[in-house]
Design an enzyme around this catalytic site. Structure first.
Site, PDB file in Angstrom:
ATOM      1  N   SER A 168       0.542   6.353 -31.793  1.00  0.00           N
ATOM      2  CA  SER A 168       0.166   4.926 -31.060  1.00  0.00           C
ATOM      3  C   SER A 168       0.518   5.085 -29.557  1.00  0.00           C
ATOM      4  O   SER A 168       1.571   4.427 -29.197  1.00  0.00           O
ATOM      5  CB  SER A 168       1.039   3.780 -31.894  1.00  0.00           C
ATOM      6  OG  SER A 168       0.760   3.657 -33.213  1.00  0.00           O
ATOM      7  N   GLY A 170      -0.540   4.027 -26.806  1.00  0.00           N
ATOM      8  CA  GLY A 170      -0.424   2.764 -25.802  1.00  0.00           C
ATOM      9  C   GLY A 170       0.613   2.053 -25.916  1.00  0.00           C
ATOM     10  O   GLY A 170       1.238   1.660 -24.995  1.00  0.00           O
ATOM     11  N   ASP A 171       1.051   2.043 -27.353  1.00  0.00           N
ATOM     12  CA  ASP A 171       2.390   1.272 -27.417  1.00  0.00           C
ATOM     13  C   ASP A 171       3.478   1.875 -26.752  1.00  0.00           C
ATOM     14  O   ASP A 171       4.551   1.369 -26.287  1.00  0.00           O
ATOM     15  CB  ASP A 171       2.734   1.105 -28.864  1.00  0.00           C
ATOM     16  CG  ASP A 171       1.932  -0.017 -29.734  1.00  0.00           C
ATOM     17  OD1 ASP A 171       1.708  -1.285 -29.356  1.00  0.00           O
ATOM     18  OD2 ASP A 171       0.903   0.388 -30.325  1.00  0.00           O
ATOM     19  N   SER A 172       3.532   3.102 -26.937  1.00  0.00           N
ATOM     20  CA  SER A 172       4.646   3.854 -26.480  1.00  0.00           C
ATOM     21  C   SER A 172       4.642   4.064 -25.073  1.00  0.00           C
ATOM     22  O   SER A 172       5.711   3.906 -24.429  1.00  0.00           O
ATOM     23  CB  SER A 172       4.672   5.288 -27.284  1.00  0.00           C
ATOM     24  OG  SER A 172       4.850   5.334 -28.600  1.00  0.00           O
ATOM     25  N   ALA A 175       6.153   0.676 -23.743  1.00  0.00           N
ATOM     26  CA  ALA A 175       7.406   0.711 -23.833  1.00  0.00           C
ATOM     27  C   ALA A 175       8.203   1.549 -22.870  1.00  0.00           C
ATOM     28  O   ALA A 175       9.301   0.898 -22.387  1.00  0.00           O
ATOM     29  CB  ALA A 175       8.019   1.404 -25.341  1.00  0.00           C
TER      30      ALA A 175
END
Length: 399
Positions: A168, A170-172, A175
């Site tokens: 994932s 994009g999420d990381s 973050a």
């Protein structure tokens, strides 16, 4: 390591987040000494607790993502639960949340309310599209951010539909931007005498910011970057090739001197001395020819032979690592990229090491992801709630 030696020791962080973007942002802070208090719903907590491979009913990913964090439960639909969280945030340096925009405002936990309680608060808000704009109310997971931000369009081969990376990403990435923004805002507050502020991270923008020269190339030349498989157009040679024994090797020989050494190492002195291939522009104009000959050379040799020869020649190359390769690799081991921890039943297991490596104040793992609500009573007591009040909150379903 004593807690005071970690660079973020003394920083109090409240996490109102689930799954990946918010929790990964605070994981970084927890690894480097921040006190991270994760607020979870009493009825099951973060869904990540049940994602991917489970050991005795709990995700192994959870034990990594929530390491060094404290877990408290609070029912945000209950006035007592909201009051608890608001008091908790009032004493914090940083709040990280990844609700859809407007949700916290409806709960009385929006920025205006929270900064009135705590003017020095830094609030990191991670969402699909940010806190403003016509899309702000739409749901936006990492997959959407990767698609809208441009990453998926250029990932894959030209004759096939776009593909995703295996994580994932994009999420990381969001973050990481959240952590960077938080530290910048804290620096401003502490050094420049500024107040707290909001760090607004949209997943699609986090990905978009990584897209290198995509924007000016389109604006100036009308050039639209497309899917190109494993090659990098304009940067030649840089590709993945298959060896005789069916392994995959990535070779990056796009530097002028490196390309010359590469060609010499594989016996193509004619190409090493070809003035038309002396720079990247010349090589890129003939990339099909170059990649065909590298493919053929790799196909005639086993992986070990390819890597040994290129190492001797000083040409950057690597096998494409699986987890099996990582666990056996001396570089991973020497850099302590695996840490051994213990699962609740006493079983030892390995988790990723800490990144980045700080020479004097390194991060570390103090404990693995906690059980749901493990620290609720201790945190409530620290806020001044007595035992009777805590018991009533539990009975009422506030926590």
């Amino acid at each position: 390591m004593p807690e005071h030696q970690k660079p973020l020791a003394g920083l109090k962080v409240v996490e109102l987040g689930t799954l990946i973007a918010g929790p990964f942002c605070t994981r970084i802070m927890a690894e480097f000494g921040a006190e991270v208090i994760k607020v979870e719903a009493p009825d099951g907590g973060d869904p990540l607790r049940k994602w991917r491979k489970l050991y005795e009913g709990t995700s192994l990913w959870w034990y990594v993502q929530a390491r060094n964090k404290k877990s408290v439960t609070a029912n945000l639909k209950h006035p007592g639960g909201r009051e608890f969280v608001r008091r908790l945030i009032a004493g914090a340096d940083l709040l990280v949340e990844n609700f859809r925009p407007g949700v916290l405002e409806k709960l009385g936990l929006g920025w205006e309310q929270l900064k009135a309680d705590n003017p020095g608060l830094v609030m990191v808000r991670l969402s699909g599209f940010g806190q403003t704009g016509p899309y702000k109310d739409q749901p936006g997971f990492g997959a959407v951010g990767e698609s809208m931000g441009g990453l998926r369009y250029i990932t894959g081969f030209p004759d096939r539909p776009p593909v995703r990376t295996g994580i994932s990403i994009g999420d990381s990435i969001a973050a990481l931007w959240g952590a960077i923004g938080a530290l910048m805002a804290l620096r401003h507050r502490e050094v420049n005498g500024g107040a707290g502020q909001v760090v607004d991270v949209a997943l699609y923008e986090a990905v978009f910011a990584m897209m290198e020269s995509l924007v000016p190339e389109y604006d100036v030349f009308g050039f639209v970057r497309e899917r190109t498989g494993n090659i990098m157009p304009g940067i030649t040679p840089s590709n993945t090739h298959t060896t005789r024994d069916g392994k995959h090797v990535t070779i990056g020989a796009n530097g002028d001197a490196i390309f010359r050494r590469f060609m010499q190492a594989i016996g193509r002195h004619d190409l090493a001395d070809d003035p038309g291939l002396a720079d990247n522009a010349g090589r890129d104009a003939r990339r099909d020819e170059i990649y065909a000959l590298i493919d053929a050379w790799c196909a005639g040799h086993d992986e070990a032979e390819v890597l040994a020869l290129l190492e001797q020649a000083g040409v950057p190359a690597s096998r494409v690592y699986s987890a099996v390769d990582m666990f056996a690799d001396p570089q991973f081991i020497a850099r302590q990229m695996f840490q051994t921890a213990t699962l609740p039943d006493g079983k030892p297991f390995r988790m990723p090491g800490i990144v980045p490596t700080l020479s004097d104040t390194p991060g570390g793992t103090e404990w693995i992801g906690p059980t749901l609500g493990e620290h609720t009573d201790a945190v409530l007591t620290g806020l001044g709630y007595d035992a009777a009040h805590i018991a009533r909150m539990r009975a009422d379903g506030a926590v």
